[in-house]
Write a protein that holds these residues in place. Structure first.
Motif, PDB file in Angstrom:
ATOM      1  N   VAL A   1      17.575  -5.378  -0.880  1.00 35.60           N
ATOM      2  CA  VAL A   1      16.479  -5.992  -0.118  1.00 35.60           C
ATOM      3  C   VAL A   1      15.653  -4.913   0.577  1.00 35.60           C
ATOM      4  O   VAL A   1      14.421  -4.938   0.553  1.00 35.60           O
ATOM      5  CB  VAL A   1      17.021  -7.018   0.912  1.00 35.60           C
ATOM      6  N   ALA A   2      16.320  -3.933   1.174  1.00 37.18           N
ATOM      7  CA  ALA A   2      15.605  -2.858   1.863  1.00 37.18           C
ATOM      8  C   ALA A   2      14.770  -2.050   0.881  1.00 37.18           C
ATOM      9  O   ALA A   2      13.609  -1.727   1.156  1.00 37.18           O
ATOM     10  CB  ALA A   2      16.593  -1.960   2.599  1.00 37.18           C
ATOM     11  N   ALA A   3      15.331  -1.728  -0.271  1.00 37.70           N
ATOM     12  CA  ALA A   3      14.593  -0.962  -1.280  1.00 37.70           C
ATOM     13  C   ALA A   3      13.415  -1.769  -1.817  1.00 37.70           C
ATOM     14  O   ALA A   3      12.312  -1.234  -1.990  1.00 37.70           O
ATOM     15  CB  ALA A   3      15.519  -0.552  -2.410  1.00 37.70           C
ATOM     16  N   THR A   4      13.620  -3.056  -2.048  1.00 40.66           N
ATOM     17  CA  THR A   4      12.540  -3.914  -2.542  1.00 40.66           C
ATOM     18  C   THR A   4      11.445  -4.061  -1.493  1.00 40.66           C
ATOM     19  O   THR A   4      10.254  -4.030  -1.817  1.00 40.66           O
ATOM     20  CB  THR A   4      13.091  -5.301  -2.931  1.00 40.66           C
ATOM     21  N   ALA A   5      11.852  -4.211  -0.247  1.00 38.24           N
ATOM     22  CA  ALA A   5      10.860  -4.331   0.826  1.00 38.24           C
ATOM     23  C   ALA A   5      10.029  -3.066   0.942  1.00 38.24           C
ATOM     24  O   ALA A   5       8.805  -3.127   1.080  1.00 38.24           O
ATOM     25  CB  ALA A   5      11.550  -4.639   2.149  1.00 38.24           C
ATOM     26  N   LEU A   6      10.678  -1.919   0.857  1.00 42.29           N
ATOM     27  CA  LEU A   6       9.943  -0.659   0.927  1.00 42.29           C
ATOM     28  C   LEU A   6       8.980  -0.537  -0.248  1.00 42.29           C
ATOM     29  O   LEU A   6       7.826  -0.150  -0.073  1.00 42.29           O
ATOM     30  CB  LEU A   6      10.908   0.525   0.948  1.00 42.29           C
ATOM     31  N   ALA A   7       9.444  -0.900  -1.436  1.00 44.73           N
ATOM     32  CA  ALA A   7       8.570  -0.853  -2.616  1.00 44.73           C
ATOM     33  C   ALA A   7       7.396  -1.823  -2.471  1.00 44.73           C
ATOM     34  O   ALA A   7       6.304  -1.557  -2.970  1.00 44.73           O
ATOM     35  CB  ALA A   7       9.370  -1.173  -3.878  1.00 44.73           C
ATOM     36  N   SER A   8       7.605  -2.919  -1.762  1.00 45.18           N
ATOM     37  CA  SER A   8       6.529  -3.893  -1.542  1.00 45.18           C
ATOM     38  C   SER A   8       5.549  -3.435  -0.477  1.00 45.18           C
ATOM     39  O   SER A   8       4.388  -3.845  -0.474  1.00 45.18           O
ATOM     40  CB  SER A   8       7.117  -5.245  -1.130  1.00 45.18           C
ATOM     41  N   VAL A   9       6.019  -2.599   0.436  1.00 41.33           N
ATOM     42  CA  VAL A   9       5.164  -2.108   1.510  1.00 41.33           C
ATOM     43  C   VAL A   9       4.103  -1.143   0.970  1.00 41.33           C
ATOM     44  O   VAL A   9       2.973  -1.115   1.458  1.00 41.33           O
ATOM     45  CB  VAL A   9       6.025  -1.419   2.598  1.00 41.33           C
ATOM     46  N   VAL A  10       4.456  -0.395  -0.060  1.00 35.67           N
ATOM     47  CA  VAL A  10       3.539   0.637  -0.562  1.00 35.67           C
ATOM     48  C   VAL A  10       2.192   0.071  -0.987  1.00 35.67           C
ATOM     49  O   VAL A  10       1.152   0.577  -0.543  1.00 35.67           O
ATOM     50  CB  VAL A  10       4.207   1.460  -1.684  1.00 35.67           C
ATOM     51  N   PRO A  11       2.131  -0.981  -1.808  1.00 33.87           N
ATOM     52  CA  PRO A  11       0.805  -1.511  -2.169  1.00 33.87           C
ATOM     53  C   PRO A  11       0.015  -2.012  -0.961  1.00 33.87           C
ATOM     54  O   PRO A  11      -1.200  -1.815  -0.885  1.00 33.87           O
ATOM     55  CB  PRO A  11       1.114  -2.658  -3.134  1.00 33.87           C
ATOM     56  N   ALA A  12       0.704  -2.636  -0.004  1.00 28.59           N
ATOM     57  CA  ALA A  12       0.015  -3.111   1.203  1.00 28.59           C
ATOM     58  C   ALA A  12      -0.486  -1.934   2.022  1.00 28.59           C
ATOM     59  O   ALA A  12      -1.585  -1.973   2.590  1.00 28.59           O
ATOM     60  CB  ALA A  12       0.960  -3.976   2.035  1.00 28.59           C
ATOM     61  N   TRP A  13       0.305  -0.889   2.072  1.00 33.11           N
ATOM     62  CA  TRP A  13      -0.069   0.321   2.805  1.00 33.11           C
ATOM     63  C   TRP A  13      -1.334   0.921   2.204  1.00 33.11           C
ATOM     64  O   TRP A  13      -2.275   1.257   2.909  1.00 33.11           O
ATOM     65  CB  TRP A  13       1.097   1.304   2.734  1.00 33.11           C
ATOM     66  N   VAL A  14      -1.347   1.054   0.883  1.00 33.96           N
ATOM     67  CA  VAL A  14      -2.504   1.626   0.190  1.00 33.96           C
ATOM     68  C   VAL A  14      -3.716   0.708   0.318  1.00 33.96           C
ATOM     69  O   VAL A  14      -4.834   1.169   0.564  1.00 33.96           O
ATOM     70  CB  VAL A  14      -2.161   1.900  -1.290  1.00 33.96           C
ATOM     71  N   ALA A  15      -3.498  -0.600   0.171  1.00 28.83           N
ATOM     72  CA  ALA A  15      -4.604  -1.562   0.293  1.00 28.83           C
ATOM     73  C   ALA A  15      -5.215  -1.537   1.685  1.00 28.83           C
ATOM     74  O   ALA A  15      -6.413  -1.795   1.844  1.00 28.83           O
ATOM     75  CB  ALA A  15      -4.110  -2.971  -0.035  1.00 28.83           C
ATOM     76  N   GLY A  16      -4.411  -1.194   2.677  1.00 27.77           N
ATOM     77  CA  GLY A  16      -4.901  -1.106   4.050  1.00 27.77           C
ATOM     78  C   GLY A  16      -5.624   0.200   4.336  1.00 27.77           C
ATOM     79  O   GLY A  16      -6.023   0.460   5.465  1.00 27.77           O
ATOM     80  N   GLY A  17      -5.763   1.032   3.312  1.00 28.93           N
ATOM     81  CA  GLY A  17      -6.484   2.289   3.480  1.00 28.93           C
ATOM     82  C   GLY A  17      -5.658   3.409   4.074  1.00 28.93           C
ATOM     83  O   GLY A  17      -6.190   4.442   4.454  1.00 28.93           O
ATOM     84  N   GLN A  18      -4.347   3.213   4.142  1.00 31.58           N
ATOM     85  CA  GLN A  18      -3.466   4.227   4.710  1.00 31.58           C
ATOM     86  C   GLN A  18      -3.080   5.246   3.639  1.00 31.58           C
ATOM     87  O   GLN A  18      -2.999   4.919   2.461  1.00 31.58           O
ATOM     88  CB  GLN A  18      -2.202   3.583   5.274  1.00 31.58           C
TER      89      GLN A  18
ATOM     90  N   LEU B   1      16.569   4.320  -0.859  1.00 30.63           N
ATOM     91  CA  LEU B   1      15.280   4.081  -0.221  1.00 30.63           C
ATOM     92  C   LEU B   1      14.238   5.104  -0.658  1.00 30.63           C
ATOM     93  O   LEU B   1      13.082   4.762  -0.921  1.00 30.63           O
ATOM     94  CB  LEU B   1      15.425   4.067   1.296  1.00 30.63           C
ATOM     95  N   LEU B   2      14.653   6.355  -0.774  1.00 31.46           N
ATOM     96  CA  LEU B   2      13.715   7.375  -1.246  1.00 31.46           C
ATOM     97  C   LEU B   2      13.309   7.111  -2.689  1.00 31.46           C
ATOM     98  O   LEU B   2      12.141   7.286  -3.053  1.00 31.46           O
ATOM     99  CB  LEU B   2      14.329   8.765  -1.100  1.00 31.46           C
ATOM    100  N   SER B   3      14.251   6.651  -3.500  1.00 37.93           N
ATOM    101  CA  SER B   3      13.938   6.306  -4.890  1.00 37.93           C
ATOM    102  C   SER B   3      12.959   5.140  -4.958  1.00 37.93           C
ATOM    103  O   SER B   3      12.051   5.129  -5.791  1.00 37.93           O
ATOM    104  CB  SER B   3      15.216   5.960  -5.663  1.00 37.93           C
ATOM    105  N   ALA B   4      13.147   4.159  -4.092  1.00 35.91           N
ATOM    106  CA  ALA B   4      12.232   3.017  -4.060  1.00 35.91           C
ATOM    107  C   ALA B   4      10.830   3.460  -3.656  1.00 35.91           C
ATOM    108  O   ALA B   4       9.835   3.021  -4.249  1.00 35.91           O
ATOM    109  CB  ALA B   4      12.745   1.945  -3.100  1.00 35.91           C
TER     110      ALA B   4
END
Length: 113
Positions: free
Chosen positions: A24-41, A65-68
């Motif tokens: 769940v933690a790895a999936t959540a981190l992988a899901s955060v990346v597109p939102a992070w990029v979409a937010g201009g970060q 987590l680093l792999s995710a």
């Protein structure tokens, strides 16, 4: 809000030792990346957040987590922040080693006092 979600997920993952929580933690981190990029970060900033959080996680969870994060970064086709992420990891390792060495040097002094 992304950092808040990441903080909650990492705290939950640190408290739980089961494989499901790790996924769940790895999936959540992988899901955060597109939102992070979409937010201009910048992904380099996310690397910084993750690397700073690593010492709070059990050692056996860090690689997943680093792999995710790396996998999600590849999916975003952002190779520019990878060198920054690696540099942050190396600095964190060097800082931890220096702190450990300083602590070992200070212990004999404390025993003599």
């Amino acid at each position: 809000h992304v950092l808040q979600v990441l903080s909650i997920v990492s705290a939950s993952a640190a408290a739980s030792e089961d494989q499901y929580s790790q996924r769940v933690a790895a999936t959540a981190l992988a899901s955060v990346v597109p939102a992070w990029v979409a937010g201009g970060q910048d992904l380099a900033d996310l690397w910084d957040v993750v690397v700073k959080a690593l010492p709070t996680l059990p050692a056996h969870r860090r690689l997943a987590l680093l792999s995710a994060l790396l996998g999600a970064q590849v999916n975003q086709q952002d190779q520019q922040s990878l060198p920054t992420g690696l540099l942050l990891l190396l600095r964190a390792a060097a800082d931890a080693d220096a702190a450990h060495s300083a602590q070992r040097k200070a212990q004999p002094d404390q025993e003599q006092a």
